[in-house]
Design a protein around this motif. Sequence first.
Motif, mmCIF file in Angstrom:
data_model
loop_
_atom_site.group_PDB
_atom_site.id
_atom_site.type_symbol
_atom_site.label_atom_id
_atom_site.label_comp_id
_atom_site.label_asym_id
_atom_site.label_seq_id
_atom_site.Cartn_x
_atom_site.Cartn_y
_atom_site.Cartn_z
ATOM 1 N N LYS A 1 -0.496 12.341 20.181
ATOM 2 C CA LYS A 1 -0.226 11.830 21.530
ATOM 3 C C LYS A 1 0.867 10.760 21.540
ATOM 4 C CE LYS A 1 -2.516 12.385 24.836
ATOM 5 N NZ LYS A 1 -2.348 13.265 26.016
ATOM 6 N N ALA A 2 1.379 10.411 20.349
ATOM 7 C CA ALA A 2 2.374 9.340 20.216
ATOM 8 C C ALA A 2 1.858 8.035 20.803
ATOM 9 C CB ALA A 2 3.700 9.742 20.869
ATOM 10 N N ALA A 3 0.541 7.821 20.671
ATOM 11 C CA ALA A 3 -0.090 6.571 21.123
ATOM 12 C C ALA A 3 -0.137 5.637 19.917
ATOM 13 C CB ALA A 3 -1.487 6.839 21.667
ATOM 14 N N TYR A 4 0.942 4.879 19.712
ATOM 15 C CA TYR A 4 1.122 4.133 18.469
ATOM 16 C C TYR A 4 0.068 3.050 18.222
ATOM 17 C CZ TYR A 4 5.638 6.474 18.663
ATOM 18 O OH TYR A 4 6.621 7.425 18.745
ATOM 19 N N PRO A 5 -0.281 2.226 19.197
ATOM 20 C CA PRO A 5 -1.292 1.196 18.914
ATOM 21 C C PRO A 5 -2.634 1.788 18.519
ATOM 22 C CG PRO A 5 -0.084 0.667 20.927
ATOM 23 C CD PRO A 5 0.287 2.066 20.555
ATOM 24 N N GLN A 6 -3.061 2.842 19.217
ATOM 25 C CA GLN A 6 -4.345 3.470 18.898
ATOM 26 C C GLN A 6 -4.304 4.134 17.524
ATOM 27 O OE1 GLN A 6 -2.645 3.714 21.691
ATOM 28 N NE2 GLN A 6 -3.957 3.719 23.503
ATOM 29 N N TYR A 7 -3.167 4.764 17.217
ATOM 30 C CA TYR A 7 -3.041 5.357 15.879
ATOM 31 C C TYR A 7 -3.144 4.258 14.822
ATOM 32 C CZ TYR A 7 -1.155 7.137 11.576
ATOM 33 O OH TYR A 7 -1.017 7.446 10.241
ATOM 34 N N TYR A 8 -2.423 3.174 15.035
ATOM 35 C CA TYR A 8 -2.385 2.068 14.069
ATOM 36 C C TYR A 8 -3.791 1.555 13.761
ATOM 37 C CZ TYR A 8 -1.106 -2.519 12.155
ATOM 38 O OH TYR A 8 -0.986 -3.636 11.362
ATOM 39 N N HIS A 9 -4.565 1.272 14.788
ATOM 40 C CA HIS A 9 -5.898 0.703 14.586
ATOM 41 C C HIS A 9 -6.838 1.705 13.910
ATOM 42 C CE1 HIS A 9 -4.953 -2.979 16.630
ATOM 43 N NE2 HIS A 9 -4.636 -2.362 17.753
ATOM 44 N N ASN A 10 -6.800 2.966 14.324
ATOM 45 C CA ASN A 10 -7.687 3.964 13.726
ATOM 46 C C ASN A 10 -7.291 4.290 12.288
ATOM 47 O OD1 ASN A 10 -9.812 5.326 15.697
ATOM 48 N ND2 ASN A 10 -8.031 4.784 16.924
ATOM 49 N N ALA A 11 -6.000 4.301 12.014
ATOM 50 C CA ALA A 11 -5.547 4.580 10.651
ATOM 51 C C ALA A 11 -5.953 3.460 9.703
ATOM 52 C CB ALA A 11 -4.030 4.771 10.630
ATOM 53 N N LEU A 12 -5.888 2.215 10.150
ATOM 54 C CA LEU A 12 -6.327 1.096 9.318
ATOM 55 C C LEU A 12 -7.834 1.149 9.090
ATOM 56 C CD1 LEU A 12 -4.243 -1.995 10.531
ATOM 57 C CD2 LEU A 12 -4.089 -0.796 8.336
ATOM 58 N N LEU A 13 -8.595 1.520 10.117
ATOM 59 C CA LEU A 13 -10.039 1.651 9.962
ATOM 60 C C LEU A 13 -10.377 2.792 9.007
ATOM 61 C CD1 LEU A 13 -11.151 1.032 13.652
ATOM 62 C CD2 LEU A 13 -11.697 -0.404 11.679
ATOM 63 N N TYR A 14 -9.575 3.840 9.037
ATOM 64 C CA TYR A 14 -9.776 4.938 8.081
ATOM 65 C C TYR A 14 -9.577 4.432 6.659
ATOM 66 C CZ TYR A 14 -8.388 8.862 5.146
ATOM 67 O OH TYR A 14 -8.253 9.739 4.102
ATOM 68 N N LEU A 15 -8.528 3.669 6.434
ATOM 69 C CA LEU A 15 -8.251 3.159 5.091
ATOM 70 C C LEU A 15 -9.348 2.216 4.609
ATOM 71 C CD1 LEU A 15 -4.407 2.492 5.265
ATOM 72 C CD2 LEU A 15 -5.604 4.370 4.121
ATOM 73 N N SER A 16 -9.988 1.523 5.558
ATOM 74 C CA SER A 16 -11.085 0.616 5.168
ATOM 75 C C SER A 16 -12.345 1.393 4.803
ATOM 76 C CB SER A 16 -11.395 -0.358 6.313
ATOM 77 O OG SER A 16 -12.015 0.309 7.407
ATOM 78 N N SER A 17 -12.365 2.697 5.097
ATOM 79 C CA SER A 17 -13.547 3.520 4.834
ATOM 80 C C SER A 17 -13.387 4.411 3.608
ATOM 81 C CB SER A 17 -13.849 4.403 6.056
ATOM 82 O OG SER A 17 -14.014 3.627 7.227
ATOM 83 N N VAL A 18 -12.236 4.356 2.956
ATOM 84 C CA VAL A 18 -12.005 5.204 1.784
ATOM 85 C C VAL A 18 -11.455 4.352 0.648
ATOM 86 C CG1 VAL A 18 -11.543 7.250 3.171
ATOM 87 C CG2 VAL A 18 -9.640 5.774 2.509
ATOM 88 N N SER A 19 -11.497 4.916 -0.543
ATOM 89 C CA SER A 19 -10.873 4.287 -1.703
ATOM 90 C C SER A 19 -9.482 4.882 -1.876
ATOM 91 C CB SER A 19 -11.714 4.535 -2.961
ATOM 92 O OG SER A 19 -11.002 4.128 -4.123
ATOM 93 N N LEU A 20 -8.488 4.033 -2.056
ATOM 94 C CA LEU A 20 -7.128 4.524 -2.233
ATOM 95 C C LEU A 20 -7.010 5.412 -3.463
ATOM 96 C CD1 LEU A 20 -4.784 1.529 -1.302
ATOM 97 C CD2 LEU A 20 -5.447 3.490 0.076
ATOM 98 N N ALA B 1 3.667 2.147 9.300
ATOM 99 C CA ALA B 1 4.824 1.267 9.502
ATOM 100 C C ALA B 1 5.535 1.609 10.814
ATOM 101 C CB ALA B 1 5.788 1.379 8.324
ATOM 102 N N LEU B 2 5.735 2.896 11.062
ATOM 103 C CA LEU B 2 6.378 3.306 12.310
ATOM 104 C C LEU B 2 5.556 2.888 13.523
ATOM 105 C CD1 LEU B 2 7.759 6.918 11.666
ATOM 106 C CD2 LEU B 2 9.060 4.813 11.979
ATOM 107 N N SER B 3 4.242 3.098 13.456
ATOM 108 C CA SER B 3 3.399 2.764 14.607
ATOM 109 C C SER B 3 3.363 1.257 14.834
ATOM 110 C CB SER B 3 1.985 3.305 14.404
ATOM 111 O OG SER B 3 1.348 2.707 13.292
ATOM 112 N N ALA B 4 3.401 0.466 13.755
ATOM 113 C CA ALA B 4 3.412 -0.993 13.901
ATOM 114 C C ALA B 4 4.675 -1.444 14.631
ATOM 115 C CB ALA B 4 3.329 -1.666 12.531
ATOM 116 N N LEU B 5 5.796 -0.832 14.292
ATOM 117 C CA LEU B 5 7.065 -1.212 14.911
ATOM 118 C C LEU B 5 7.173 -0.720 16.350
ATOM 119 C CD1 LEU B 5 9.428 -0.419 11.901
ATOM 120 C CD2 LEU B 5 8.834 -2.692 12.758
ATOM 121 N N LEU B 6 6.718 0.498 16.591
ATOM 122 C CA LEU B 6 6.902 1.114 17.909
ATOM 123 C C LEU B 6 5.753 0.852 18.866
ATOM 124 C CD1 LEU B 6 8.284 4.561 16.681
ATOM 125 C CD2 LEU B 6 9.585 2.731 17.788
ATOM 126 N N GLY B 7 4.636 0.330 18.348
ATOM 127 C CA GLY B 7 3.470 0.111 19.185
ATOM 128 C C GLY B 7 3.680 -0.999 20.206
#
Length: 393
Positions: free
Chosen positions: A177-196, A212-218
């Motif tokens: 949906k190109a919804a950058y802020p929502q992508y940013y927050h959900n992607a960070l929460l995903y990373l907090s739920s998995v091991s790199l 990085a793109l979503s942080a800049l464009l959000g």
Amino acid sequence: MGIDTMEVDRDVTGYLQKQRTSAPQEFAQFYAKFEDLYDRKLWHQLTVAVEQFVAHPNSGPLLIPLYENFIIDWEKKMNQLSLVKFSTRASRQFQDPSQSLAFISQQADKLKDKPENKDAYVLATMEATHYKLLAGDLEGSKAAIDECEKILDELPGTETTINASFYRVSADYYKAKAAYPQYYHNALLYLSSVSLDDLSMLEKQERAYELALSALLGDGLYNFGELLQHPILDTLRTSPVDWLRQLLLCFNSGDLEGFDRISRTGDFAKQPLLHNSLPFLRQKVCLMTLMESVFKRSKEARGQMTFEEISKETQVHVEEVEHLVMKALSLGLIRGKIDEVDRRVAVSWVQPRVLDKDQIGTLKNRLTEWSGKVRERVVGLEADDAAKEVYVN
């Protein structure tokens, strides 16, 4: 394609015995164990054995046949969350995403009206939603995400696997949906739920790039220190897009010269999302520079910032300073007042941010300065008291 779950006669033992001799040697012991535990009706132990089978890196091509000829016979006795995890892995073996969707959706349908298996239902639904997104069904995906979010809010706790699935698929939806802020927050929460360690280097670099793109464009994202401190961003250091990581650092520290330097490069020009958003990015970095400028100042200095000082630090024309400050006030980045007559700005508050080492150093220096002033004041009061005592005596 769906799997026929009607009650039929299956030669389960014959299938297991055949697989024990025809499957790769590394799996022979699994099939022998399956047969033994199945005959003894030890369903929990059998579930654990299946989980170990699934965890084997080469078991993928064997999962669909295992389900069709074996697991389907006793799946009602299996831990349903384990069954969904198995189905998730097995669904990836189909070449056609529509087959994958049908396979995992049938598990979700079986669990829909079973309150005791809400967690398994959420996992199955979100994994099915992954394939809905691949098919371009954004409306159906959003409905599933909203439903699962409501269920998760009601559950007292869930496995990290379920949270990871929810946030991963939600992030993919907002990316579509190109919804950058929502992508940013959900992607960070995903990373907090998995091991790199469970992610490939390519997946880590792709996730870091998209974050990085979503942080800049959000729109509204002016605090991405959490991303800057996340180890996933370091994966860009060895990639051709390390300039994107450096650009994030420029925004976070209010480095306008660094921003201008990178924005003039060919790499930046080749990224249409950024290149076409240059005016927005320029205003955003100016706002973040203003925030950094306020943060570095003492409380007294914040109360008397001139338009000329702000113009110099943010590199906007002095006549545009008022508009910039008003933008920062409307976004809630700062609080304060504008004195149009004296052309000054008094800032009483700046939005809290995750600080890097340099910013922490700035805060330390300000605390040291404040401590020194308090000490001087205390010493002065003690001297005054001593003088008064001598005078009285």
